[in-house]
Each structure stands twice: as structure tokens, then as C-alpha cells.
Design a protein around this motif. Structure first.
Motif, short mmCIF file in Angstrom:
data_model
loop_
_atom_site.label_atom_id
_atom_site.label_comp_id
_atom_site.label_asym_id
_atom_site.label_seq_id
_atom_site.Cartn_x
_atom_site.Cartn_y
_atom_site.Cartn_z
N PRO A 46 0.43 -1.01 0.12
CA PRO A 46 -0.31 0.15 -0.07
C PRO A 46 0.73 1.61 0.09
N THR B 111 0.32 3.55 3.20
CA THR B 111 1.93 2.78 4.63
C THR B 111 3.43 3.11 4.15
N PRO C 296 2.46 -5.31 5.45
CA PRO C 296 0.89 -4.96 6.07
C PRO C 296 0.42 -4.73 4.22
N LEU C 297 -0.96 -4.83 4.64
CA LEU C 297 -1.54 -4.84 3.09
C LEU C 297 -2.57 -4.27 3.02
N ASP C 298 -3.30 -3.49 4.21
CA ASP C 298 -4.72 -2.65 4.15
C ASP C 298 -4.54 -2.21 4.35
N SER C 299 -5.15 -1.54 3.05
CA SER C 299 -5.12 -0.17 2.34
C SER C 299 -4.92 0.15 0.54
N ARG D 143 -3.62 1.22 -3.11
CA ARG D 143 -1.97 0.40 -3.74
C ARG D 143 -2.32 0.87 -5.18
N THR E 48 -3.43 -3.22 -6.98
CA THR E 48 -4.71 -4.75 -7.01
C THR E 48 -5.08 -5.50 -7.57
#
Length: 353
Positions: free
Chosen positions: A126, A129, A163-166, A168, A173
């Protein structure tokens, strides 16, 4: 061995195909490509000279797979590779190629009982991040520190557990969504797979553009004596990336083709690492040295959409599993691309100038 390479007339696909054929003359290699990207048509003749079978087709079309022969391995190297794709218009081609096209490739691999090697991208990580990571600003570049608040990152770079939660980018995606589907096929269809999250890939025969292929673009602008710009982050040219020569990527793919059981189901970062990294400012100096030319470089302070300050690949996992690490340094990469431009100037000038 019989191998299908999708995106086989693209930069990466054709480079892998030719290297495989030269190292394993008895292998049958098929390259599928829709020739959408400007310059890919030049690779068709190069493939033919090596005895590689080129098939004009599109991974978006299920029917195009019906005419393909059975193979032992599929290397999925096709993509709409621009990080800006879909941001200023319809994302349909991007999604249909990078996601649904991958599903068609997977179904073909299942039918053939073939192994599946997927070329993903570091752009699955992301943007926001990455932009919040702790860094220092040296005289010529930005550098990551060990003082990070998120896991999966250090001064060595970004690792697979970042971490992959956001968000990109739509491009990132589609590749991440493909990764998730590949993991399902690995688990429930018993398809042997490996996913490679590649950093910035480069080398001769890449048709560089501002949004994809920046190394070739930078060298070509010096070669043809045009102008460039440092865009974003104050316009200083300190944005930093690691880069990976396609010949180094080939060594990894070659190993995976012949040792798939040792990496089956794995997700691996593959990039140049800190050792093979460069900022735009540093790249300019290397280009000046090797081309003997100095060109005007403008400065634009404002950031572009989906850009990031720096990205470095942490290769620790892939090196531990396979013994692989990059061998070709930045100056050698620039020298090779410069020699390629000089040797093929007539054919490349309409594309890269």
C-alpha cells in the motif's frame, strides 16, 4: 519441457523466452501476446530467430487458449504494467487483463496439469503505508531506517509480511487479487504455483515510458539528448528504487522451473535490494558518465498520483529458500542499455525518442 509464456512479446516475457531457449535448446517455448504495447512487434522477429513459437492472442479471450498446445509450465508475464492505468479513465482493460486474464491462464494450467509461475509486483504494497515509513535524507537519496512502526520493513527494505490493508493503485490491486486467486488454485486444484513480487525490472529491449520502464526512459532521454524532470518530493531527484536486470530475474525463474516443489505455494519478493538501488539524481550522474551527454532536467515540486518516495526490496526470504540474489549492478545495467540503444538506434528512435 514445454513452456507457455504469456506476454511473451513483451520486455520480460521475450527476455525470459530467449534466455530459456538459448540455455535449453531442446525445450519447446510458446509465446502468447496481443502486441498492444508499442515496440513489442520488434520482439516477434527476435523470438522467431531463436526457434520460439509466437502465437498472436489475448489472455482476456478464453477461446485463444483453446488453440494452445499442452505444456508443462506456464510463466504468467502478461500485464497492463502502468501504475497510472485506470486512474484517468476506464479501468476495464486493466482489470480484464491483469485479473480475469490471470484466471484464464490458471484454468489453462489446470487443464494441462502445468506448473504456474506468476510475475506479480512490489506495487501490491500500500502507498500510504510506504509513505509513512521512517527515512533519512542523505545528499543524493532517501533511505529507510530500522526505526519503523510497522512490521515487514527495515533498512534492508520491504519484506513479504509488510501490511496490505490500504489502497495501492488499481494496477497493484489487480495483481494482488490475482495472487489471492492463485493461492486458491494452489490449495483446491493442487496446482503447483509460485508468486514473484518483482521490483523495478529493466534491461535492453524494454520500451521505457514515464509510468513504466523509468530506467530505459532516463537513459534514452540522455542518449537522444532530450529533457527530463525531477517530479515530486521537492523536485530534488532523491526518489530511490532498487532495480533488477531481467537476466537476474531469469536466473530465479530458471531455478523455479526446475525446483518448483521447493517453492510450491510460496510468495517471494524479488528485486535489486539495497545493493542494486539508485535515486534519480544518482542515475542522472551515471547516465552523464556513460553517455557523455548532459541534458536539461526541470524540477516539479508537486507529487504525482500513486508515486512513492522510495521502495527497496528485502530479498531475505527468496535468498534463504533458493540461494538466489541479484548479481548485475546499476552501472552495468546503464552500460548495457546504452549499448543496446546505440546498436538499434534506427529501430528504437521512433519508439523511445
Amino acid at each position: 519441457m514445454r513452456i507457455l509464456i504469456t506476454g511473451g512479446a513483451g520486455f520480460v516475457g521475450s527476455s525470459l523466452a530467449i534466455a530459456l531457449k538459448q540455455n535449453y535448446p531442446s525445450y519447446e517455448i510458446f509465446c502468447l501476446d496481443n502486441l498492444k504495447r508499442k515496440g513489442s512487434e520488434l520482439n516477434v522477429a527476435r523470438l522467431g530467430k531463436q526457434g520460439i513459437t509466437f502465437i498472436h492472442g489475448d489472455i482476456r479471450s478464453k477461446e485463444d487458449f483453446d488453440a494452445l498446445p499442452n505444456v508443462d509450465s506456464v510463466i504468467e508475464a502478461s500485464a497492463e504494467p502502468s501504475v497510472l492505468a485506470g486512474l484517468n479513465g476506464s479501468p476495464d482493460y486493466l482489470i480484464n487483463t491483469n485479473l480475469f486474464g490471470t484466471v484464464n491462464c490458471l484454468n489453462y494450467a489446470v487443464k494441462c496439469k502445468a506448473n504456474f509461475i506468476f510475475l506479480s509486483t512490489s506495487r501490491i504494497y500500500p502507498i500510504k503505508t510506504i509513505e509513512t515509513l521512517d527515512f533519512v535524507e542523505s545528499e543524493t537519496r532517501f533511505e529507510l531506517t530500522n526505526n519503523q512502526k510497522v512490521k515487514g520493513v527495515s533498512s534492508r527494505g520491504i519484506a513479504e509480511d509488510f501490511p496490505l490493508d490500504s489502497a495501492r493503485s488499481l494496477y497493484g490491486t489487480t495483481k494482488l487479487a490475482s495472487e489471492l486467486i492463485i493461492q486458491e488454485y494452489n490449495e483446491f486444484y493442487n496446482l503447483k504455483t509460485v508468486i514473484n513480487r518483482c521490483g523495478v525490472l529493466t534491461g535492453p529491449w524494454q520500451m521505457g515510458k514515464v509510468d513504466q520502464g523509468v530506467m530505459v526512459l532516463w537513459i534514452a532521454k540522455h542518449f537522444f539528448e532530450q529533457q527530463l524532470a525531477y517530479i515530486g518530493y521537492g523536485g530534488t531527484g532523491k526518489q530511490t528504487r532498487d532495480i533488477l536486470h531481467v537476466a537476474d530475474l531469469y536466473r530465479l525463474i530458471d531455478w523455479q522451473l526446475h525446483n518448483i516443489d521447493k517453492v510450491n505455494g510460496e510468495i517471494l519478493n524479488a528485486g535489486g535490494g539495497v545493493e542494486v538501488s539508485v535515486s534519480l539524481q544518482e542515475l542522472t550522474k551515471i547516465c552523464q558518465k556513460i553517455t557523455g551527454k548532459t541534458i536539461p532536467i526541470n524540477t516539479v515540486a508537486e507529487n504525482r498520483p500513486a508515486d512513492i518516495r522510495l521502495y527497496i526490496t528485502d530479498n531475505s526470504k527468496v535468498t534463504a529458500l533458493t540461494g538466489w540474489k541479484p548479481e548485475i549492478g546499476v552501472e552495468q545495467i546503464v552500460e548495457e542499455i546504452h549499448a543496446w540503444l546505440a546498436e538499434n538506434r534506427e529501430a528504437l528512435e521512433p519508439i523511445l525518442k
